[in-house]
Design a protein around this motif. Sequence first.
Motif, short mmCIF file in Angstrom:
data_model
loop_
_atom_site.label_atom_id
_atom_site.label_comp_id
_atom_site.label_asym_id
_atom_site.label_seq_id
_atom_site.Cartn_x
_atom_site.Cartn_y
_atom_site.Cartn_z
N ARG A 213 9.01 -1.47 -12.66
CA ARG A 213 8.03 -0.54 -13.26
C ARG A 213 8.82 0.96 -13.22
NH1 ARG A 213 6.44 -3.50 -9.82
NH2 ARG A 213 6.97 -2.21 -7.93
N LEU A 214 8.09 1.67 -14.13
CA LEU A 214 8.84 3.20 -14.03
C LEU A 214 7.73 4.06 -14.48
CD1 LEU A 214 10.79 5.56 -14.71
CD2 LEU A 214 11.09 4.40 -17.18
N VAL A 215 7.76 5.32 -13.68
CA VAL A 215 6.80 6.35 -14.15
C VAL A 215 7.71 7.47 -14.36
CG1 VAL A 215 6.37 6.79 -11.73
CG2 VAL A 215 4.84 7.78 -13.39
N SER A 216 7.56 8.29 -15.39
CA SER A 216 8.40 9.42 -15.69
C SER A 216 7.53 10.39 -15.92
CB SER A 216 9.27 8.93 -16.90
OG SER A 216 10.07 10.24 -17.65
N THR A 217 7.97 11.65 -15.51
CA THR A 217 7.05 12.83 -15.55
C THR A 217 7.83 14.18 -16.04
OG1 THR A 217 5.31 14.18 -14.67
CG2 THR A 217 7.02 13.22 -13.11
N SER A 218 7.08 15.07 -16.32
CA SER A 218 7.45 16.44 -16.71
C SER A 218 7.59 17.13 -15.25
CB SER A 218 6.59 17.41 -17.49
OG SER A 218 5.39 17.26 -17.25
N LEU B 150 0.82 -1.22 -0.07
CA LEU B 150 0.14 -0.02 0.01
C LEU B 150 0.93 1.39 0.05
CD1 LEU B 150 -2.97 -0.93 2.35
CD2 LEU B 150 -3.12 -1.13 0.05
N TYR B 151 2.02 1.16 0.65
CA TYR B 151 2.83 2.46 0.77
C TYR B 151 3.55 2.43 -0.79
CZ TYR B 151 5.20 6.13 3.46
OH TYR B 151 5.47 7.32 3.84
N MET B 152 4.06 1.61 -1.07
CA MET B 152 4.50 1.43 -2.57
C MET B 152 3.62 2.07 -3.56
SD MET B 152 7.03 -1.74 -3.36
CE MET B 152 8.06 -0.74 -4.51
N ASP B 153 2.29 1.46 -3.37
CA ASP B 153 1.20 2.27 -4.19
C ASP B 153 1.27 3.72 -4.13
OD1 ASP B 153 0.55 -0.21 -5.08
OD2 ASP B 153 -1.22 -0.44 -3.85
N ALA B 154 1.34 4.49 -2.84
CA ALA B 154 1.37 5.81 -2.71
C ALA B 154 2.38 6.37 -3.67
CB ALA B 154 1.44 6.06 -1.27
N PHE B 155 3.42 6.09 -4.01
CA PHE B 155 4.37 6.68 -4.59
C PHE B 155 4.51 5.98 -6.20
CE2 PHE B 155 6.80 7.40 -0.54
CZ PHE B 155 6.20 8.65 -0.27
N GLN B 156 3.77 5.30 -6.53
CA GLN B 156 3.52 4.83 -7.83
C GLN B 156 2.67 5.80 -8.65
OE1 GLN B 156 4.76 0.22 -8.18
NE2 GLN B 156 2.68 0.62 -7.24
N PHE C 237 11.25 -4.22 -7.85
CA PHE C 237 10.51 -5.23 -7.42
C PHE C 237 11.33 -6.17 -6.16
CE2 PHE C 237 8.72 -9.59 -6.50
CZ PHE C 237 7.62 -9.39 -6.38
N PRO C 238 11.21 -6.29 -4.86
CA PRO C 238 9.84 -6.33 -4.50
C PRO C 238 9.77 -5.03 -3.72
CG PRO C 238 11.15 -7.36 -3.10
CD PRO C 238 12.06 -7.30 -4.23
N ASN C 239 10.56 -4.32 -3.29
CA ASN C 239 10.32 -3.23 -2.24
C ASN C 239 11.54 -1.91 -2.05
OD1 ASN C 239 12.58 -4.97 -1.29
ND2 ASN C 239 12.32 -4.20 0.85
N PHE C 240 11.86 -1.83 -3.41
CA PHE C 240 13.08 -0.68 -3.44
C PHE C 240 12.55 0.30 -4.52
CE2 PHE C 240 17.38 -0.06 -5.07
CZ PHE C 240 17.86 1.17 -4.12
N THR C 241 12.74 1.61 -4.44
CA THR C 241 12.68 2.58 -5.56
C THR C 241 13.68 3.50 -5.49
OG1 THR C 241 10.21 2.66 -4.94
CG2 THR C 241 11.21 4.50 -5.94
N LEU D 44 0.17 0.18 -10.02
CA LEU D 44 -0.34 -0.42 -8.81
C LEU D 44 -0.89 -1.86 -9.40
CD1 LEU D 44 -0.48 2.76 -8.21
CD2 LEU D 44 -2.52 2.15 -6.77
N ARG D 45 -1.47 -1.75 -10.26
CA ARG D 45 -2.15 -3.20 -10.68
C ARG D 45 -0.92 -4.15 -11.02
NH1 ARG D 45 -7.27 -3.16 -12.69
NH2 ARG D 45 -8.19 -1.00 -13.18
N HIS D 46 0.00 -3.49 -11.63
CA HIS D 46 1.35 -4.49 -12.04
C HIS D 46 1.94 -5.02 -10.56
CE1 HIS D 46 5.76 -5.29 -13.31
NE2 HIS D 46 4.97 -5.86 -14.40
N LEU D 47 2.20 -4.19 -9.63
CA LEU D 47 2.99 -4.65 -8.50
C LEU D 47 1.92 -5.49 -7.76
CD1 LEU D 47 4.84 -4.60 -5.90
CD2 LEU D 47 3.18 -2.66 -5.00
N HIS D 48 0.67 -5.43 -7.68
CA HIS D 48 -0.17 -6.46 -7.11
C HIS D 48 -0.37 -7.75 -7.96
CE1 HIS D 48 -1.44 -4.15 -3.57
NE2 HIS D 48 -1.11 -3.16 -4.41
N LYS D 49 -0.01 -7.82 -9.09
CA LYS D 49 -0.22 -8.95 -10.14
C LYS D 49 1.15 -9.86 -9.93
CE LYS D 49 -1.01 -10.22 -14.95
NZ LYS D 49 0.25 -10.97 -15.16
#
Length: 420
Positions: free
Chosen positions: A252-257, A208-214, A312-316, A400-405
Amino acid sequence: MPRWPKPPEGSWTEHYSELGTDPMSYEDSISPEFYELERKAIFERAWLNVGRVEQLPKVGSYYTKEIDAARSSVIIVRDREKQVRAFHNVCRHRGNKLVWNEFPREETSGTCRQFTCKYHGWRYGLDGGLNFVQQEGEFFDLDKGAYGLAPVHCEVWSGFIFVNLAPEPSQTLREFLGPMVTDLEGYPFDRMTDRFTYRAEVGANWKLYMDAFQEFYHAPVLHASQSPDNYATAAQTAGFEAPHYQLQGPHRLVSTSGVVTWELDPSMRKPMEDITRSGLFGPWQQPELGEMPSGLNPAKCDPWGLDSFQLFPNFTILIWSAGWYLTYHYWPTAYNRHIFEGNLYFVPAKTPRERVALEMAAVTFKEYALQDSNTLEATQISLESRAVRRFPLNDQEILLRHLHKVAGEWVGEYRSEAVR
């Protein structure tokens, strides 16, 4: 395979059809039984980051890492050949914990020539070999060569130290990371040695905490108090959408302006940001870092803000365009609790003003993280009621979907092996 830039039609989630778009269950975050399976299937098998090489500055430097989800304590040490090694923190005589200070459940660090057990004085070299046995003659055919410390698989990538607690890992670290992550090679992690660290116990499942920063969908709402009122109102009206998401293997990766804070109208900034010339996005004075690796800013955002790599599993690893990076770790201690660790890394300050700017960024980050953790304890409490069992996710919540999957797949594979 990664699919980017975003397809001209449809959503990110739809183009990763294996994820589906149905409402999602969070049973995997509230079930004690599922957590017990995660411990075996994930935390005893995956490569886990346990720190960086700068934590071992010289021969004999060591620190311990408590990995509660795997019921393990690990010693990480730099040996006499300057190699980084890892061992189970267990004396081979009677099973006492070998390295600890006043409280055996707490982590510790230091420098030594050898490790000595507090119980009966057995001594081990930095290479793990058994060097001395108290009253050795009273033992029966004792072969000291057979009683060195139990080794843990340990590899280093770009200065990050990883361990794997499996008897034999199914992949090398590099194979496990894959090209989406290894394309970061060349980023000057080794130059950013000023570290600010935070640690807190959070009453929520680690995922759940990982999801918050995803996802950044929550930022204009949850973190509105961190911005001037006019800016917060404008942000909530406009909303936020990152331009790039990427999935590869279990990562997983999210990139943003991003917003260049110092170019904002002064009415959009807080007074402390002007005074310290710093804030959430980091110090305004950016270090010269040279050419960036190919793995950064894959969407070619201009202006680019940040890339958040969820390993995965627990590092960003979260890399900011302003020339610094931070890491998050989420260490489970129960199905509904975990230890959150945040580390901010900067090029060392050369002047008092630069130091103040670093500290302002660190304090601002802490406030944001506290807001997230408080919200997630409320989430955990509500989910455990099971009053609602399925939840709709939007396209920005694809990670989020990907992590839980992926967590479910690792548990499913473990279950299959158990019945063979």
